[in-house]
Design an enzyme around this catalytic site. Structure first.
Site, PDB file in Angstrom:
ATOM      1  N   ASP A 299       0.660  -0.979   0.386  1.00  0.00           N
ATOM      2  CA  ASP A 299       0.436  -0.253  -0.324  1.00  0.00           C
ATOM      3  C   ASP A 299       0.611   1.122   0.045  1.00  0.00           C
ATOM      4  O   ASP A 299       1.483   0.857   0.560  1.00  0.00           O
ATOM      5  CB  ASP A 299      -1.115   0.335   1.330  1.00  0.00           C
ATOM      6  CG  ASP A 299      -2.039   0.833   1.579  1.00  0.00           C
ATOM      7  OD1 ASP A 299      -2.495   1.587   0.456  1.00  0.00           O
ATOM      8  OD2 ASP A 299      -1.613   1.524   2.614  1.00  0.00           O
ATOM      9  N   LEU A 300       0.148   2.236  -0.813  1.00  0.00           N
ATOM     10  CA  LEU A 300       1.560   3.639  -0.328  1.00  0.00           C
ATOM     11  C   LEU A 300       1.463   4.354   0.943  1.00  0.00           C
ATOM     12  O   LEU A 300       2.362   4.630   1.332  1.00  0.00           O
ATOM     13  CB  LEU A 300       1.090   4.670  -1.804  1.00  0.00           C
ATOM     14  CG  LEU A 300       1.390   5.614  -1.651  1.00  0.00           C
ATOM     15  CD1 LEU A 300       2.917   5.637  -2.130  1.00  0.00           C
ATOM     16  CD2 LEU A 300       0.836   6.793  -3.043  1.00  0.00           C
ATOM     17  N   ASP A 301      -0.429   5.187   1.120  1.00  0.00           N
ATOM     18  CA  ASP A 301      -0.149   5.807   2.508  1.00  0.00           C
ATOM     19  C   ASP A 301       0.052   5.411   3.412  1.00  0.00           C
ATOM     20  O   ASP A 301      -0.929   3.651   3.781  1.00  0.00           O
ATOM     21  CB  ASP A 301      -1.394   6.823   1.593  1.00  0.00           C
ATOM     22  CG  ASP A 301      -1.970   8.054   0.595  1.00  0.00           C
ATOM     23  OD1 ASP A 301      -0.811   8.328   0.338  1.00  0.00           O
ATOM     24  OD2 ASP A 301      -2.873   7.080  -0.459  1.00  0.00           O
TER      25      ASP A 301
ATOM     26  N   THR B 224       2.083  10.156   3.972  1.00  0.00           N
ATOM     27  CA  THR B 224       0.982  11.009   3.457  1.00  0.00           C
ATOM     28  C   THR B 224      -0.060  10.579   4.127  1.00  0.00           C
ATOM     29  O   THR B 224      -1.225  11.654   4.052  1.00  0.00           O
ATOM     30  CB  THR B 224       0.960  10.642   2.752  1.00  0.00           C
ATOM     31  OG1 THR B 224       1.608   8.983   2.262  1.00  0.00           O
ATOM     32  CG2 THR B 224       2.012  11.461   1.342  1.00  0.00           C
TER      33      THR B 224
ATOM     34  N   LYS C 164      -9.282   5.351   5.830  1.00  0.00           N
ATOM     35  CA  LYS C 164      -7.390   5.124   5.534  1.00  0.00           C
ATOM     36  C   LYS C 164      -7.750   3.597   4.163  1.00  0.00           C
ATOM     37  O   LYS C 164      -8.735   2.225   4.450  1.00  0.00           O
ATOM     38  CB  LYS C 164      -6.778   4.421   6.711  1.00  0.00           C
ATOM     39  CG  LYS C 164      -6.181   5.440   7.077  1.00  0.00           C
ATOM     40  CD  LYS C 164      -5.343   5.366   8.215  1.00  0.00           C
ATOM     41  CE  LYS C 164      -4.799   5.932   8.867  1.00  0.00           C
ATOM     42  NZ  LYS C 164      -3.685   6.278  10.088  1.00  0.00           N
ATOM     43  N   GLY C 165      -7.533   3.992   2.844  1.00  0.00           N
ATOM     44  CA  GLY C 165      -7.333   2.533   2.430  1.00  0.00           C
ATOM     45  C   GLY C 165      -8.587   2.949   0.997  1.00  0.00           C
ATOM     46  O   GLY C 165      -9.026   1.812   0.098  1.00  0.00           O
TER      47      GLY C 165
ATOM     48  N   ARG D  25     -11.127   8.264  -3.063  1.00  0.00           N
ATOM     49  CA  ARG D  25     -11.532   9.430  -2.356  1.00  0.00           C
ATOM     50  C   ARG D  25     -13.356   9.659  -2.534  1.00  0.00           C
ATOM     51  O   ARG D  25     -13.836  10.236  -1.702  1.00  0.00           O
ATOM     52  CB  ARG D  25     -10.914  10.588  -3.705  1.00  0.00           C
ATOM     53  CG  ARG D  25     -11.642  11.760  -3.383  1.00  0.00           C
ATOM     54  CD  ARG D  25     -10.449  12.934  -4.428  1.00  0.00           C
ATOM     55  NE  ARG D  25      -9.362  12.431  -4.678  1.00  0.00           N
ATOM     56  CZ  ARG D  25      -8.911  12.605  -5.875  1.00  0.00           C
ATOM     57  NH1 ARG D  25      -9.253  13.437  -6.797  1.00  0.00           N
ATOM     58  NH2 ARG D  25      -7.848  12.470  -6.084  1.00  0.00           N
TER      59      ARG D  25
ATOM     60  N   SER E 148      -2.754   0.919  -4.207  1.00  0.00           N
ATOM     61  CA  SER E 148      -3.191   1.630  -3.610  1.00  0.00           C
ATOM     62  C   SER E 148      -4.694   2.551  -4.413  1.00  0.00           C
ATOM     63  O   SER E 148      -4.366   2.083  -5.436  1.00  0.00           O
ATOM     64  CB  SER E 148      -2.269   2.840  -3.495  1.00  0.00           C
ATOM     65  OG  SER E 148      -2.426   4.827  -2.988  1.00  0.00           O
ATOM     66  N   ALA E 149      -5.444   3.099  -3.295  1.00  0.00           N
ATOM     67  CA  ALA E 149      -6.432   3.334  -3.716  1.00  0.00           C
ATOM     68  C   ALA E 149      -6.600   5.112  -3.900  1.00  0.00           C
ATOM     69  O   ALA E 149      -7.282   5.595  -4.684  1.00  0.00           O
ATOM     70  CB  ALA E 149      -7.560   3.714  -2.490  1.00  0.00           C
ATOM     71  N   SER E 150      -5.146   5.660  -3.421  1.00  0.00           N
ATOM     72  CA  SER E 150      -4.746   6.764  -4.582  1.00  0.00           C
ATOM     73  C   SER E 150      -4.827   7.273  -5.863  1.00  0.00           C
ATOM     74  O   SER E 150      -4.074   5.744  -6.507  1.00  0.00           O
ATOM     75  CB  SER E 150      -3.723   7.083  -3.628  1.00  0.00           C
ATOM     76  OG  SER E 150      -3.131   8.584  -4.412  1.00  0.00           O
TER      77      SER E 150
ATOM     78  N   ASN F 163      -3.274   9.349  -6.628  1.00  0.00           N
ATOM     79  CA  ASN F 163      -1.893  10.398  -6.883  1.00  0.00           C
ATOM     80  C   ASN F 163      -0.881   9.588  -6.819  1.00  0.00           C
ATOM     81  O   ASN F 163       0.387  10.578  -5.956  1.00  0.00           O
ATOM     82  CB  ASN F 163      -2.440  11.176  -5.713  1.00  0.00           C
ATOM     83  CG  ASN F 163      -3.267  12.269  -5.824  1.00  0.00           C
ATOM     84  OD1 ASN F 163      -3.538  12.688  -6.880  1.00  0.00           O
ATOM     85  ND2 ASN F 163      -4.176  12.496  -5.021  1.00  0.00           N
TER      86      ASN F 163
ATOM     87  N   LYS G 240     -10.928  -0.456  -1.970  1.00  0.00           N
ATOM     88  CA  LYS G 240     -10.395  -1.575  -0.866  1.00  0.00           C
ATOM     89  C   LYS G 240     -11.748  -1.532   0.221  1.00  0.00           C
ATOM     90  O   LYS G 240     -11.933  -0.283   0.627  1.00  0.00           O
ATOM     91  CB  LYS G 240      -9.084  -1.629  -0.199  1.00  0.00           C
ATOM     92  CG  LYS G 240      -8.432  -0.903  -0.836  1.00  0.00           C
ATOM     93  CD  LYS G 240      -7.046  -1.129   0.044  1.00  0.00           C
ATOM     94  CE  LYS G 240      -5.648  -0.940  -0.751  1.00  0.00           C
ATOM     95  NZ  LYS G 240      -4.639   0.224  -0.360  1.00  0.00           N
TER      96      LYS G 240
ATOM     97  N   GLU H  74       0.410  -3.203   4.064  1.00  0.00           N
ATOM     98  CA  GLU H  74      -0.520  -2.176   4.935  1.00  0.00           C
ATOM     99  C   GLU H  74      -1.048  -1.748   6.227  1.00  0.00           C
ATOM    100  O   GLU H  74      -0.900  -2.837   7.340  1.00  0.00           O
ATOM    101  CB  GLU H  74      -2.710  -3.399   4.514  1.00  0.00           C
ATOM    102  CG  GLU H  74      -3.218  -3.442   3.183  1.00  0.00           C
ATOM    103  CD  GLU H  74      -3.721  -2.038   2.619  1.00  0.00           C
ATOM    104  OE1 GLU H  74      -3.583  -0.771   3.911  1.00  0.00           O
ATOM    105  OE2 GLU H  74      -3.964  -0.947   1.636  1.00  0.00           O
ATOM    106  N   ASP H  75      -1.625  -0.884   5.601  1.00  0.00           N
ATOM    107  CA  ASP H  75      -1.734   0.067   7.737  1.00  0.00           C
ATOM    108  C   ASP H  75      -2.933   0.444   7.528  1.00  0.00           C
ATOM    109  O   ASP H  75      -3.737   1.570   8.892  1.00  0.00           O
ATOM    110  CB  ASP H  75      -0.986   1.479   7.033  1.00  0.00           C
ATOM    111  CG  ASP H  75      -1.970   3.033   6.686  1.00  0.00           C
ATOM    112  OD1 ASP H  75      -1.798   1.996   5.539  1.00  0.00           O
ATOM    113  OD2 ASP H  75      -1.609   3.076   7.199  1.00  0.00           O
TER     114      ASP H  75
HETATM  115  C1  BG6 Z   1      -5.299   6.154   0.377  1.00  0.00           C
HETATM  116  C2  BG6 Z   1      -5.499   6.433   1.553  1.00  0.00           C
HETATM  117  O1  BG6 Z   1      -4.598   5.428   0.275  1.00  0.00           O
HETATM  118  O2  BG6 Z   1      -5.785   6.685  -1.169  1.00  0.00           O
HETATM  119  C3  BG6 Z   1      -6.887   7.570   1.497  1.00  0.00           C
HETATM  120  O3  BG6 Z   1      -5.251   5.899   2.712  1.00  0.00           O
HETATM  121  C4  BG6 Z   1      -7.293   7.997   0.728  1.00  0.00           C
HETATM  122  O4  BG6 Z   1      -7.226   8.174   2.990  1.00  0.00           O
HETATM  123  C5  BG6 Z   1      -6.796   7.329  -0.770  1.00  0.00           C
HETATM  124  O5  BG6 Z   1      -8.510   8.890   0.485  1.00  0.00           O
HETATM  125  C6  BG6 Z   1      -7.706   8.325  -2.074  1.00  0.00           C
HETATM  126  O6  BG6 Z   1      -6.329   8.809  -2.276  1.00  0.00           O
HETATM  127  P1  BG6 Z   1      -6.202  10.029  -3.792  1.00  0.00           P
HETATM  128  O7  BG6 Z   1      -5.008  10.662  -3.460  1.00  0.00           O
HETATM  129  O8  BG6 Z   1      -6.837   9.573  -4.590  1.00  0.00           O
HETATM  130  O9  BG6 Z   1      -7.925  11.026  -3.188  1.00  0.00           O
HETATM  131 MG    MG Z   2      -2.942   3.250   3.549  1.00  0.00          MG
END
Ligand code: BG6
Ligand code: MG
Length: 229
Positions: free
Chosen positions: A17-19, A25, A53-54, A57, A122-124, A126, A153, A177-178
């Site tokens: 996982d990233l964040d 972050t 978390k995870g 958005r 990662s779910a992000s 970014n 997730k 994973e956190d």
């Molecule tokens: C997850 C984070 O990795 O990504 C969440 O734990 C975050 O807090 C999610 O909301 C989505 O990220 P982003 O960068 O696409 O808004």
């Molecule tokens: Mg995480």
């Protein structure tokens, strides 16, 4: 001992996982969500933040609106999510190698040298940008992020897709994973789960505080014979 079951596994791939696992972050996501909460007259608690978390958005803003007891149109939800992301990215401007979490860089390098396949799951949306800022994107064979999965997730999609691209069986992968949502996703994917951090993560196969001083060889030896009673 008669009820004990020994599961022997051969680990070939690591999915991070990233964040909150690779990048420091998670507190920036929290800060950005708190700012949106303030606008809604709602105080987002740390306990509630654990549940974000995870989570994607879009799903996060839905949860926050629900906790705040507010209803919004789709367009309003999108606009709040966009605003959160703009705030988040402004906090990320100064991110660099200093924001790689303790021990992660050495652990990842040692894992690459050991011949393990590495992915970020990662779910992000970014994720690639953040990994570029940290200067470590090239260490991973693949980055599967919020832009390529449909289900957030605890759905296992992000990890299953990572394993598929790495050409590995889920059972041969470890997920780091956190978040509780991420641990659930790893379990549903049929992967080994390592919980990272101080949070009280339930049901993970193994728990580490961080990667400091952690040697992949040692970890794999430790995990290759796990006795469930
Ligand atoms: C997850 C984070 O990795 O990504 C969440 O734990 C975050 O807090 C999610 O909301 C989505 O990220 P982003 O960068 O696409 O808004
Ligand atoms: Mg995480």
């Amino acid at each position: 001992m008669s009820l004990a079951m020994v599961r022997k596994i051969e680990i070939k791939g690591l999915i991070f996982d990233l964040d909150g696992v690779i990048a420091d972050t998670a507190h920036l996501h929290y800060k950005a969500w708190c700012k949106i909460g303030d606008q809604l007259g709602f105080n987002l608690s740390k306990a509630q933040n654990e549940k974000l978390k995870g989570v994607s958005r879009k799903d996060s803003i839905l949860k926050i609106a629900n906790w705040a007891g507010k209803s919004f149109t789709e367009a309003e939800l999108d606009s709040l999510a966009l605003e959160k992301n703009e705030n988040y990215l402004s906090y990320c401007q100064t991110l660099g190698t200093k924001d790689i979490l303790p021990g992660v860089y050495d652990f990842i390098n040692a894992s690459v040298n050991k011949g393990l396949k590495l992915a970020v799951g990662s779910a992000s949306k970014n994720a690639k940008l953040i990994l570029q800022k940290l200067g470590i994107i090239n260490l991973f064979s693949i980055v599967v992020d919020g832009n390529v999965v449909e289900n957030s997730k605890p759905d296992p999609e992000v990890f299953l897709k990572s394993a598929e691209i790495l050409e590995l069986e889920p059972k041969n992968c470890i997920v780091f994973e956190d978040s509780q949502a991420g641990i659930q996703a790893a379990i549903k994917a049929g992967m080994f789960s390592v919980g990272v951090g101080l949070e009280n993560l339930r049901s993970c196969d193994h728990k580490i505080e961080n990667f400091e001083g952690l040697d992949p060889e040692q970890l794999l030896t430790q995990l290759s014979n796990i006795i469930y009673q």
